[in-house]
Write a protein that holds these residues in place. Structure first.
Motif, PDB file in Angstrom:
ATOM      1  N   VAL A  50       0.847  -1.077  -0.067  1.00 40.57           N
ATOM      2  CA  VAL A  50      -0.074   0.028  -0.001  1.00 40.57           C
ATOM      3  C   VAL A  50       0.893   1.279   0.240  1.00 40.57           C
ATOM      4  O   VAL A  50       0.415   2.373  -0.683  1.00 40.57           O
ATOM      5  CB  VAL A  50      -0.947  -0.006   1.280  1.00 40.57           C
ATOM      6  N   ARG A  51       1.857   1.200   0.690  1.00 41.39           N
ATOM      7  CA  ARG A  51       2.670   2.617   0.911  1.00 41.39           C
ATOM      8  C   ARG A  51       3.635   2.531  -0.229  1.00 41.39           C
ATOM      9  O   ARG A  51       3.429   3.887  -0.869  1.00 41.39           O
ATOM     10  CB  ARG A  51       3.666   2.175   2.223  1.00 41.39           C
ATOM     11  N   ASP A  52       3.802   1.777  -0.891  1.00 40.19           N
ATOM     12  CA  ASP A  52       5.007   1.988  -2.266  1.00 40.19           C
ATOM     13  C   ASP A  52       3.965   2.234  -3.388  1.00 40.19           C
ATOM     14  O   ASP A  52       4.819   2.594  -4.401  1.00 40.19           O
ATOM     15  CB  ASP A  52       5.700   0.564  -2.464  1.00 40.19           C
ATOM     16  N   LEU A  53       2.999   1.580  -3.636  1.00 42.47           N
ATOM     17  CA  LEU A  53       2.187   1.641  -5.000  1.00 42.47           C
ATOM     18  C   LEU A  53       0.960   2.640  -4.887  1.00 42.47           C
ATOM     19  O   LEU A  53       0.074   2.621  -5.757  1.00 42.47           O
ATOM     20  CB  LEU A  53       2.023   0.208  -5.385  1.00 42.47           C
ATOM     21  N   ALA A  54       0.726   3.375  -3.865  1.00 43.24           N
ATOM     22  CA  ALA A  54      -0.364   4.163  -3.603  1.00 43.24           C
ATOM     23  C   ALA A  54      -0.671   5.185  -4.795  1.00 43.24           C
ATOM     24  O   ALA A  54       0.308   5.775  -5.285  1.00 43.24           O
ATOM     25  CB  ALA A  54      -0.231   4.755  -2.297  1.00 43.24           C
ATOM     26  N   TYR A  55      -1.644   5.482  -5.104  1.00 46.74           N
ATOM     27  CA  TYR A  55      -2.308   6.685  -5.715  1.00 46.74           C
ATOM     28  C   TYR A  55      -1.780   6.440  -7.291  1.00 46.74           C
ATOM     29  O   TYR A  55      -1.398   7.458  -7.711  1.00 46.74           O
ATOM     30  CB  TYR A  55      -1.724   8.056  -5.324  1.00 46.74           C
ATOM     31  N   ARG A  56      -1.635   5.291  -7.932  1.00 46.18           N
ATOM     32  CA  ARG A  56      -1.412   5.126  -9.479  1.00 46.18           C
ATOM     33  C   ARG A  56      -2.071   3.892  -9.901  1.00 46.18           C
ATOM     34  O   ARG A  56      -2.540   3.093  -9.031  1.00 46.18           O
ATOM     35  CB  ARG A  56       0.123   4.691  -9.369  1.00 46.18           C
ATOM     36  N   PRO A  57      -2.364   3.910 -10.989  1.00 48.93           N
ATOM     37  CA  PRO A  57      -2.824   2.864 -11.634  1.00 48.93           C
ATOM     38  C   PRO A  57      -1.775   1.478 -12.054  1.00 48.93           C
ATOM     39  O   PRO A  57      -0.749   1.887 -12.148  1.00 48.93           O
ATOM     40  CB  PRO A  57      -3.272   3.199 -13.180  1.00 48.93           C
ATOM     41  N   LEU A  58      -2.448   0.438 -11.568  1.00 50.51           N
ATOM     42  CA  LEU A  58      -1.536  -0.466 -11.547  1.00 50.51           C
ATOM     43  C   LEU A  58      -2.132  -1.989 -12.236  1.00 50.51           C
ATOM     44  O   LEU A  58      -3.193  -1.900 -12.658  1.00 50.51           O
ATOM     45  CB  LEU A  58      -1.680  -1.318 -10.025  1.00 50.51           C
ATOM     46  N   CYS A  59      -1.164  -2.681 -12.495  1.00 45.39           N
ATOM     47  CA  CYS A  59      -1.693  -3.854 -13.242  1.00 45.39           C
ATOM     48  C   CYS A  59      -1.101  -5.245 -12.568  1.00 45.39           C
ATOM     49  O   CYS A  59      -0.096  -4.954 -11.430  1.00 45.39           O
ATOM     50  CB  CYS A  59      -1.086  -3.948 -14.937  1.00 45.39           C
ATOM     51  N   THR A  60      -1.176  -6.497 -13.015  1.00 44.20           N
ATOM     52  CA  THR A  60      -0.722  -7.477 -12.343  1.00 44.20           C
ATOM     53  C   THR A  60       0.467  -7.592 -12.148  1.00 44.20           C
ATOM     54  O   THR A  60       1.127  -7.861 -11.212  1.00 44.20           O
ATOM     55  CB  THR A  60      -1.488  -8.740 -12.947  1.00 44.20           C
TER      56      THR A  60
END
Length: 278
Positions: A246-256
């Motif tokens: 949660v901390r490192d990938l927050a507030y961005r569109p993600l893929c698998t």
């Protein structure tokens, strides 16, 4: 800004900045969202709402504003049922990190439908009772879990919706383990295992606005995938990873691939085989 007939209230995402009564018999409600937001998380609700407030003290000492918008006449039921919000926030803050939308606060909004994870304005239609055999209010717990998994960690494509639903379904067990112990969490996961149809991969095709899931495997099978990962890496490392994710990938569109790469980096091993199985 939402224009509604006077006597009704418009509730949107974020914080209410202003309300102005106009000469034409309407009221103008201005709502503001201060964080990135997925388009499907945008909402507006219009009704004769009563507004209840509370405050949650985060581990940092910073207050988190709590707002409850309930149909007038339901205030007493809401105060009783929504007492579950504070322990839920305490458990999820410990498991996933602080509220990801602290500036905008946390809100439950009574709706005519069962529930939805609208960012910072969670739709609540469970009738002020615990449902689905869950030993707490399922909608409060599940839809609030989406604040971390779905709203702050958001998929870039519908085919990767498991990022939202697998983690959030697992969060139901996280809450039970936090409040009722490990056995209660295991019992709930075993119950949900019965819903695994094993008809779909939990990841769908991308680039086609995919919405043709046969069953709910991205929920239940995905939650069991995460439980399996926990057994592979150990309880402490798994718990640390959830907070780091949660901390490192927050507030961005993600893929698998982003989630798998983060897991591989965090655990310093190639876990692609495990994810590929599901």
């Amino acid at each position: 800004t939402y224009l509604v007939p006077q006597g009704l209230m418009a509730v949107g995402n974020g914080q209410l900045r202003s309300m102005l009564s106009l000469e034409d018999g309407t009221d103008a409600y201005e709502w503001f969202v201060s964080y990135p937001i997925n388009s499907y998380n945008v909402t507006v609700n219009v009704a004769d709402y009563a507004h209840l407030t509370d405050t949650y003290e985060q581990a940092s000492g910073e207050p988190l504003q709590l707002d409850y918008y309930v149909l007038r006449g339901n205030e007493a039921k809401a105060r009783r049922q929504f007492a579950q919000v504070q322990p839920m926030l305490r458990c999820f803050e410990g498991a996933f990190g602080p509220s990801p939308f602290a500036r905008d606060g946390y809100a439950l909004v009574e709706t005519a439908y069962y529930g939805m994870e609208h960012q910072g304005a969670i739709a609540y239609g469970a009738g002020y009772e615990n449902t689905r055999g869950y030993p707490a209010d399922y909608i409060i717990i599940h839809e609030s879990g989406h604040e971390w998994f779905g709203n702050v960690l958001s998929m870039a494509d519908n085919g990767d919706m498991w990022i939202h639903e697998s983690f959030t379904t697992y969060s139901e067990a996280v809450f039970l383990e936090c409040t009722q112990g490990r056995q209660a969490a295991r019992d709930w996961l075993r119950r949900e295992r019965e819903y695994i149809a094993n008809e779909d991969p939990i990841q769908g095709p991308r680039g086609v606005n995919f919405d043709a899931w046969k069953q709910s495997d991205m929920y239940y099978k995905g939650a069991w995938m995460l439980l399996t990962l926990r057994q592979v890496v150990g309880d402490t490392a798994f718990a640390d990873w959830l907070r780091a994710l949660v901390r490192d990938l927050a507030y961005r569109p993600l893929c698998t691939e982003d989630v798998i790469a983060h897991a591989n980096g965090f655990f310093r091993r190639d876990l692609g085989y495990l994810f590929a199985q599901y």
